[in-house]
Design a protein around this motif. Structure first.
Motif, mmCIF file in Angstrom:
data_model
loop_
_atom_site.group_PDB
_atom_site.id
_atom_site.type_symbol
_atom_site.label_atom_id
_atom_site.label_comp_id
_atom_site.label_asym_id
_atom_site.label_seq_id
_atom_site.Cartn_x
_atom_site.Cartn_y
_atom_site.Cartn_z
ATOM 1 N N LEU A 1 0.941 -1.290 -0.028
ATOM 2 C CA LEU A 1 0.097 0.001 0.016
ATOM 3 C C LEU A 1 0.830 1.300 -0.016
ATOM 4 C CD1 LEU A 1 0.069 1.561 3.206
ATOM 5 C CD2 LEU A 1 -1.331 -0.574 3.721
ATOM 6 N N GLY A 2 0.305 2.347 -0.541
ATOM 7 C CA GLY A 2 1.015 3.723 -0.523
ATOM 8 C C GLY A 2 0.072 4.823 -0.233
ATOM 9 N N ALA A 3 0.265 5.723 0.432
ATOM 10 C CA ALA A 3 -0.613 6.739 0.522
ATOM 11 C C ALA A 3 0.179 7.974 1.009
ATOM 12 C CB ALA A 3 -1.694 6.607 1.420
ATOM 13 N N THR A 4 -0.570 9.211 1.077
ATOM 14 C CA THR A 4 0.114 10.485 1.812
ATOM 15 C C THR A 4 -0.677 10.893 2.815
ATOM 16 O OG1 THR A 4 1.082 11.127 -0.441
ATOM 17 C CG2 THR A 4 0.914 12.815 1.151
ATOM 18 N N ILE A 5 -0.207 11.372 4.153
ATOM 19 C CA ILE A 5 -0.872 11.697 5.336
ATOM 20 C C ILE A 5 -0.541 13.204 5.022
ATOM 21 C CG2 ILE A 5 -0.720 12.131 7.713
ATOM 22 C CD1 ILE A 5 0.547 9.094 8.169
ATOM 23 N N PHE A 6 -1.818 13.876 4.961
ATOM 24 C CA PHE A 6 -1.672 15.449 5.048
ATOM 25 C C PHE A 6 -1.792 16.092 6.273
ATOM 26 C CE2 PHE A 6 -3.264 14.006 0.995
ATOM 27 C CZ PHE A 6 -2.480 15.122 -0.093
ATOM 28 N N ILE A 7 -0.704 16.931 6.665
ATOM 29 C CA ILE A 7 -0.811 17.575 7.849
ATOM 30 C C ILE A 7 -1.075 18.922 8.076
ATOM 31 C CG2 ILE A 7 0.863 17.805 9.837
ATOM 32 C CD1 ILE A 7 2.840 15.696 8.354
ATOM 33 N N ASP A 8 -1.945 19.324 9.024
ATOM 34 C CA ASP A 8 -2.684 20.546 9.117
ATOM 35 C C ASP A 8 -2.647 21.211 10.562
ATOM 36 O OD1 ASP A 8 -3.890 22.869 8.225
ATOM 37 O OD2 ASP A 8 -5.686 22.144 8.629
ATOM 38 N N GLY A 9 -1.564 22.300 10.799
ATOM 39 C CA GLY A 9 -1.977 23.050 11.984
ATOM 40 C C GLY A 9 -1.396 22.360 13.253
ATOM 41 N N VAL A 10 -0.345 21.334 13.080
ATOM 42 C CA VAL A 10 0.205 20.799 14.203
ATOM 43 C C VAL A 10 1.266 21.682 14.906
ATOM 44 C CG1 VAL A 10 0.005 18.512 13.137
ATOM 45 C CG2 VAL A 10 2.189 19.734 12.738
ATOM 46 N N ASP A 11 1.434 21.580 15.834
ATOM 47 C CA ASP A 11 2.190 22.201 16.947
ATOM 48 C C ASP A 11 3.780 22.171 16.538
ATOM 49 O OD1 ASP A 11 3.893 22.527 19.889
ATOM 50 O OD2 ASP A 11 2.430 24.152 19.567
ATOM 51 N N ALA A 12 4.197 23.269 16.298
ATOM 52 C CA ALA A 12 5.838 23.232 15.628
ATOM 53 C C ALA A 12 6.662 22.542 16.994
ATOM 54 C CB ALA A 12 6.236 24.677 15.615
ATOM 55 N N GLY A 13 6.217 22.957 18.174
ATOM 56 C CA GLY A 13 7.289 22.617 19.283
ATOM 57 C C GLY A 13 7.293 20.867 19.354
#
Length: 442
Positions: free
Chosen positions: A288-300
């Motif tokens: 399998l293969g896919a892309t996780i889209f990341i939105d607004g995670v805490d930088a620290g």
């Protein structure tokens, strides 16, 4: 009256007496069935279940037969009490049924228990002909753990090699029904089940993983030779893996003819959200293969997972993380990147800049500049923060790049900061969360 006229009369009397005697014989036989059933010994019955076991289900059991030692007693009210003991595949069972017979009908109920376990099933049924019958069945809510004799036997053979030290508990329930009618002379059936309050601790590729509050409903419908698997909508309160905690985890899964399609999945993580779309899983190849889209995670929180970063940061990051699973053995990340929200600023304080300074020294940056940079990184405001992971090819080292643009203020002095540094090495050295899933040696 001549002899010729007497012959038809004798023939009709003979046929009449034959019919009467035959009818009486049938009535006597029917009335004697209760006596015969309760007094004639029944040999051990054996049924071959291998035609009903397909695919990997054949690997989960050693015995592919069912046996039954049956005793029949006349019930005090009506019908018969039938008791049976034997083995259903690999497991011994006990069963008790109450059956009522009519001239062209039969109906009753059945209770089946797998010995020395909590598993029980109850069935109600009725039949009027080979193409006129119905049934309902259910497994009441049952507490399940890894110590259950049935589950431990199946899991020992079905568990993917990357998973070990599984400990779990939850509640399972199953309901089923089916019928065949003169207007629709083919079998139709439906199955619905629920797994709820499921908690688990396990290791995936040697890394501790936990699941809290998983709930999923599943089912299937069929008519004749056609079968439809109902969509799955698993939910979990939280999943912890490789140092990350995912909360409010959800997915939407649909079965195709040869694979499963995750149309959407998501979770809250590091103060932001993760989303995944259109993931195909082939149960046979486990690719399998896919892309996780990341939105607004805490930088620290994100930067704390990077080996070279020692400090804290504020602000939000966005980006994507492609990955693939090959042959069910290894999860690998492809090139990924995270970037700060355009137009927004954040604060960064690096309490130990030594890994960054050593990297700059290898790049030829003079010592005085490195010393000044150490002071700047102790407290800076950034307008651009970018983290980029590039996986090495053909045995080459992977790289992890930082780009920081902003300013640092000490007293009345403000200086611009433009830092672009790249670390090289194995992916597990660059990031604190390696995710290799390797097969166990046997």
């Amino acid at each position: 009256m001549d002899a010729t006229a007497k012959k038809p009369r004798r023939l009709w009397r003979w046929l009449l007496w034959t019919a009467i005697v035959g009818t009486v014989a049938i009535v006597v036989f029917v009335l004697s069935i209760p006596f015969l059933l309760t007094h004639i010994p029944i040999p051990t019955l054996e049924f071959d279940l291998s035609p009903y076991l397909k695919g990997k289900a054949t690997e989960f059991v050693t015995c592919k037969k069912a046996t039954a030692n049956i005793k029949i007693k006349r019930d005090r009210t009506d019908g018969f009490r039938i008791q049976a003991k034997g083995k259903l595949l690999d497991w011994p069972y006990s069963a008790s049924a109450h059956v009522r017979f009519g001239f062209i009908r039969a109906d009753g109920n059945l209770a089946l228990m797998l010995d020395e376990t909590d598993w029980k099933a109850y069935v109600d049924f009725g039949a009027r002909a080979a193409r006129n019958w119905h049934f309902t069945a259910n497994i009441p809510e049952t507490h399940v753990t890894q110590g259950d004799a049935i589950l431990s036997s199946i899991l020992s053979k079905a568990m993917p090699p990357a998973i070990s030290n599984l400990v779990f508990s939850g509640k399972f329930r199953l309901d089923a029904g089916g019928d065949c009618t003169p207007k629709r002379p083919v079998p139709a059936w439906t199955v619905r089940g629920t797994l709820a309050d499921f908690d688990a601790d396990l290791e995936v590729g040697g890394k501790p993983t936990s699941i809290d509050g998983l709930k999923v409903r599943f089912g299937a419908d069929g008519i004749a030779d056609h079968r439809d698997i109902a969509p799955l909508f698993p939910r979990a309160n939280s999943v912890e893996f490789a140092g990350f905690t995912l909360s409010n985890v959800f997915a939407s899964v649909r079965a195709t003819e040869k694979s499963y399609l995750v149309t959407e999945a998501g979770a809250d993580c590091c103060g932001g959200a993760l989303k995944l779309y259109s993931l195909f899983l082939d149960p046979k190849s486990l690719n399998l293969g896919a892309t996780i889209f990341i939105d607004g995670v805490d930088a620290g929180e994100v930067l704390s997972c990077i080996s070279a970063f020692h400090g804290n940061a504020s602000g939000r990051l966005h980006g994507k993380l492609p990955f693939f699973l090959k042959d069910g053995k290894t999860i690998r990340f492809k090139d990924a990147h995270l970037f700060s929200t355009p137009g927004e600023t954040g604060n960064m304080r690096i309490v130990d800049a030594q890994p960054i300074l050593e990297n700059l020294a290898l790049a030829g940056v003079p010592e005085p500049e490195r010393a000044n940079l150490s002071k700047v990184l102790a407290d800076l405001e950034y307008s651009v923060l970018k983290v980029e992971l590039k996986r090495g090819k053909d045995g080459e080292d992977s790289s992890l790049g930082f780009k920081i643009e902003g300013s640092a203020t000490r007293g009345n002095t403000t200086v611009p900061v433009n830092l672009d540094v790249t670390f090289r090495g194995d992916i597990d050295q660059l990031i604190n969360t390696g995710m290799k899933l390797r097969r166990k040696t046997r």
